[in-house]
Scaffold this motif. Sequence first.
Motif, PDB file in Angstrom:
ATOM      1  N   ASP A 210       0.848  -1.186   0.000  1.00  0.00           N
ATOM      2  CA  ASP A 210       0.000   0.000   0.000  1.00  0.00           C
ATOM      3  C   ASP A 210       0.890   1.245   0.000  1.00  0.00           C
ATOM      4  N   LYS A 211       0.752   2.077  -1.044  1.00  0.00           N
ATOM      5  CA  LYS A 211       1.685   3.190  -1.217  1.00  0.00           C
ATOM      6  C   LYS A 211       1.379   4.322  -0.240  1.00  0.00           C
ATOM      7  N   GLU A 212       2.399   4.692   0.522  1.00  0.00           N
ATOM      8  CA  GLU A 212       2.288   5.785   1.491  1.00  0.00           C
ATOM      9  C   GLU A 212       3.697   6.242   1.837  1.00  0.00           C
ATOM     10  N   ILE A 213       3.989   7.509   1.625  1.00  0.00           N
ATOM     11  CA  ILE A 213       5.352   7.970   1.913  1.00  0.00           C
ATOM     12  C   ILE A 213       5.612   7.930   3.414  1.00  0.00           C
ATOM     13  N   ASP A 223      19.374   7.449  14.261  1.00  0.00           N
ATOM     14  CA  ASP A 223      19.638   8.876  14.429  1.00  0.00           C
ATOM     15  C   ASP A 223      18.521   9.648  13.728  1.00  0.00           C
ATOM     16  N   TRP A 224      17.513  10.019  14.486  1.00  0.00           N
ATOM     17  CA  TRP A 224      16.327  10.635  13.888  1.00  0.00           C
ATOM     18  C   TRP A 224      16.546  12.089  13.501  1.00  0.00           C
ATOM     19  N   LYS A 225      17.441  12.770  14.181  1.00  0.00           N
ATOM     20  CA  LYS A 225      17.777  14.143  13.783  1.00  0.00           C
ATOM     21  C   LYS A 225      18.436  14.143  12.411  1.00  0.00           C
ATOM     22  N   ALA A 226      19.398  13.241  12.203  1.00  0.00           N
ATOM     23  CA  ALA A 226      20.060  13.136  10.901  1.00  0.00           C
ATOM     24  C   ALA A 226      19.095  12.656   9.829  1.00  0.00           C
ATOM     25  N   ALA A 227      18.206  11.735  10.179  1.00  0.00           N
ATOM     26  CA  ALA A 227      17.236  11.225   9.205  1.00  0.00           C
ATOM     27  C   ALA A 227      16.319  12.337   8.704  1.00  0.00           C
ATOM     28  N   LYS A 228      15.897  13.199   9.605  1.00  0.00           N
ATOM     29  CA  LYS A 228      15.036  14.322   9.231  1.00  0.00           C
ATOM     30  C   LYS A 228      15.767  15.281   8.301  1.00  0.00           C
ATOM     31  N   GLU A 229      17.022  15.554   8.609  1.00  0.00           N
ATOM     32  CA  GLU A 229      17.819  16.442   7.770  1.00  0.00           C
ATOM     33  C   GLU A 229      18.063  15.818   6.395  1.00  0.00           C
ATOM     34  N   SER A 230      18.224  14.521   6.335  1.00  0.00           N
ATOM     35  CA  SER A 230      18.446  13.853   5.056  1.00  0.00           C
ATOM     36  C   SER A 230      17.224  13.968   4.151  1.00  0.00           C
ATOM     37  N   VAL A 231      16.043  13.835   4.715  1.00  0.00           N
ATOM     38  CA  VAL A 231      14.825  14.006   3.922  1.00  0.00           C
ATOM     39  C   VAL A 231      14.720  15.430   3.399  1.00  0.00           C
ATOM     40  N   ASN A 258       4.097  14.579  -1.850  1.00  0.00           N
ATOM     41  CA  ASN A 258       4.327  13.687  -0.715  1.00  0.00           C
ATOM     42  C   ASN A 258       5.642  13.987  -0.016  1.00  0.00           C
ATOM     43  N   LEU A 259       6.668  14.313  -0.790  1.00  0.00           N
ATOM     44  CA  LEU A 259       7.962  14.611  -0.176  1.00  0.00           C
ATOM     45  C   LEU A 259       7.900  15.914   0.606  1.00  0.00           C
ATOM     46  N   ASN A 260       7.226  16.908   0.060  1.00  0.00           N
ATOM     47  CA  ASN A 260       7.043  18.162   0.798  1.00  0.00           C
ATOM     48  C   ASN A 260       6.266  17.930   2.093  1.00  0.00           C
ATOM     49  N   LYS A 261       5.255  17.073   2.029  1.00  0.00           N
ATOM     50  CA  LYS A 261       4.491  16.748   3.233  1.00  0.00           C
ATOM     51  C   LYS A 261       5.359  16.047   4.267  1.00  0.00           C
ATOM     52  N   LEU A 262       6.216  15.141   3.807  1.00  0.00           N
ATOM     53  CA  LEU A 262       7.087  14.426   4.729  1.00  0.00           C
ATOM     54  C   LEU A 262       8.050  15.384   5.416  1.00  0.00           C
ATOM     55  N   VAL A 263       8.556  16.366   4.675  1.00  0.00           N
ATOM     56  CA  VAL A 263       9.446  17.358   5.278  1.00  0.00           C
ATOM     57  C   VAL A 263       8.696  18.149   6.351  1.00  0.00           C
ATOM     58  N   ARG A 264       7.495  18.600   6.029  1.00  0.00           N
ATOM     59  CA  ARG A 264       6.714  19.415   6.966  1.00  0.00           C
ATOM     60  C   ARG A 264       6.296  18.633   8.208  1.00  0.00           C
ATOM     61  N   GLU A 265       5.945  17.374   8.020  1.00  0.00           N
ATOM     62  CA  GLU A 265       5.335  16.593   9.096  1.00  0.00           C
ATOM     63  C   GLU A 265       6.193  15.388   9.480  1.00  0.00           C
TER      64      GLU A 265
END
Length: 283
Positions: A210-213, A223-231, A258-265
């Motif tokens: 099921d497709k969902e970003i 490392d969630w801080k680095a993961a967020k910055e990578s996105v 979807n990528l913009n949404k992932l960055v925002r949220e």
Amino acid sequence: MDQDMNYGEDYKFIPATSISSGAGMQLLPDVYCHTIQIVNIALVGEQEHFVLVDAGMPHSSDGIINIVEERFGDNAKPETIVLTHGHFDHVGAIIELVEHWDIPVYAHRLEIPYLTGRQRYPEPDSTVEGGMVAKMSPFFPNEPINLGDHVQPLPNDGTVPFMDGFNWVHTPGHTPGHVSFFRDEDGALIVGDAFVTVKQENLFDVMTQDKEISGPPRYLTTDWKAAKESVRKLSQLHPTIAVTGHGAPMVGEELTNNLNKLVREFDQIAKPDHGKYVDPDVH
């Protein structure tokens, strides 16, 4: 098997699959994506000059060799294998492939210790919310493999050997040396697990694709801080097509939105509410 190459003692077949397993998709004239059980590999290039990106699940070498020969002819072989990172589902068949084709492997220098037997990844975090795959994660292979001198660091100038036009982008978080591959000419992005297009923690979503970003698989991200910055870094490249390590490719407006949404949220969509690698003070 070469004495200087070996898998960890916990190397084993993982009985997990999806409805997409065995399916391939031609995304660009020189970019092909194929699903091996629950993970994607990519072939980049044409005929005698092509590269394999990532190396599938454990015990999938025969299938990968067949895919290559069906596309490029009997006895065809890639110039090299380039790795987004070294988790078991991205290097599962690599030793057999290196032996069969006698080709080099490239990865980021920070990933080399995990590919030469010197260091193991942190233990998966089965406490993160999301579903059954996360709960199963302690049973996944986690000991380092050893490719010996068959693996080399990616060039410092950002180029990717035998992938003309592509540059590697350091996208840590999921692993220290995780990289993605981007081609500015047409916006093609091979993501690895920096973000994916399926909720990889949820067994039903993995099986049905099921497709969902989403962000990187939670149970193996440390490392969630680095993961967020990578996105955020990848979104600023404005890719037009994205081949992710898990889930179906995304293209065009669907990808952008979807990528913009992932960055925002990111904190709401990707980051777990709890877990041993989650810092509640980092946002």
